[in-house]
Design a protein around this motif. Sequence first.
Motif, PDB file in Angstrom:
ATOM      1  N   MET A   1       0.846  -1.171   0.000  1.00 31.96           N
ATOM      2  CA  MET A   1       0.000   0.000   0.000  1.00 31.96           C
ATOM      3  C   MET A   1       0.899   1.244   0.000  1.00 31.96           C
ATOM      4  O   MET A   1       1.878   1.309   0.727  1.00 31.96           O
ATOM      5  CB  MET A   1      -0.884   0.016   1.241  1.00 31.96           C
ATOM      6  N   ALA A   2       0.544   2.215  -0.804  1.00 30.69           N
ATOM      7  CA  ALA A   2       1.284   3.477  -0.872  1.00 30.69           C
ATOM      8  C   ALA A   2       0.366   4.606  -0.411  1.00 30.69           C
ATOM      9  O   ALA A   2      -0.781   4.703  -0.844  1.00 30.69           O
ATOM     10  CB  ALA A   2       1.768   3.745  -2.288  1.00 30.69           C
ATOM     11  N   THR A   3       0.892   5.459   0.471  1.00 33.58           N
ATOM     12  CA  THR A   3       0.117   6.584   0.997  1.00 33.58           C
ATOM     13  C   THR A   3       0.896   7.881   0.775  1.00 33.58           C
ATOM     14  O   THR A   3       1.916   8.105   1.427  1.00 33.58           O
ATOM     15  CB  THR A   3      -0.142   6.403   2.507  1.00 33.58           C
ATOM     16  N   PRO A   4       0.447   8.731  -0.157  1.00 32.21           N
ATOM     17  CA  PRO A   4       1.125  10.019  -0.348  1.00 32.21           C
ATOM     18  C   PRO A   4       0.705  10.984   0.768  1.00 32.21           C
ATOM     19  O   PRO A   4      -0.371  10.865   1.348  1.00 32.21           O
ATOM     20  CB  PRO A   4       0.608  10.490  -1.704  1.00 32.21           C
ATOM     21  N   PHE A   5       1.586  11.956   1.071  1.00 30.15           N
ATOM     22  CA  PHE A   5       1.234  12.943   2.091  1.00 30.15           C
ATOM     23  C   PHE A   5       1.952  14.261   1.843  1.00 30.15           C
ATOM     24  O   PHE A   5       2.952  14.333   1.144  1.00 30.15           O
ATOM     25  CB  PHE A   5       1.533  12.431   3.509  1.00 30.15           C
ATOM     26  N   VAL A   6       1.389  15.319   2.445  1.00 29.98           N
ATOM     27  CA  VAL A   6       1.970  16.659   2.430  1.00 29.98           C
ATOM     28  C   VAL A   6       2.100  17.085   3.888  1.00 29.98           C
ATOM     29  O   VAL A   6       1.207  16.844   4.696  1.00 29.98           O
ATOM     30  CB  VAL A   6       1.064  17.664   1.679  1.00 29.98           C
ATOM     31  N   GLU A   7       3.229  17.686   4.220  1.00 24.78           N
ATOM     32  CA  GLU A   7       3.456  18.141   5.589  1.00 24.78           C
ATOM     33  C   GLU A   7       3.835  19.620   5.572  1.00 24.78           C
ATOM     34  O   GLU A   7       4.667  20.042   4.787  1.00 24.78           O
ATOM     35  CB  GLU A   7       4.580  17.320   6.218  1.00 24.78           C
ATOM     36  N   ILE A   8       3.190  20.392   6.426  1.00 24.88           N
ATOM     37  CA  ILE A   8       3.483  21.820   6.569  1.00 24.88           C
ATOM     38  C   ILE A   8       3.624  22.086   8.055  1.00 24.88           C
ATOM     39  O   ILE A   8       2.842  21.565   8.859  1.00 24.88           O
ATOM     40  CB  ILE A   8       2.358  22.686   5.984  1.00 24.88           C
TER      41      ILE A   8
END
Length: 82
Positions: A1-8
Motif C-alpha cells: 500500500m502506498a500513501t502520499p502525504f503533504v506536511e506543513i
Amino acid sequence: MATPFVEIGHHNWKRHIDSEIPIIAAFFPGNTTSKESYNNYYYAFGSMLQYSPIKNLVFTTTAMVGSTFSSTMASRVRRPFS
C-alpha cells in the motif's frame, strides 16, 4: 500500500545562555547573557509504503522531500561592562 502525504509546519525555539569569562570577571563582575530566538516554516511532500507479508507484521518505509522558508534568527547580548 502506498500513501502520499503533504506536511506543513513551523518550528520555534529560544535559547538563553549565561557565561562568565574569569579574566574579565575579575575586573567587571557579572555574566555575559545571550538570548536567541529561532523561527522557520517548512513544507514536505512524501510517500509511505507498507507491505504485510503475514498477519500482524507490517514493513514500512517513508520517503520525503521538502524545504524550509521564512527562517529568522534574532540575538541579543548583554555584557556587564557595556
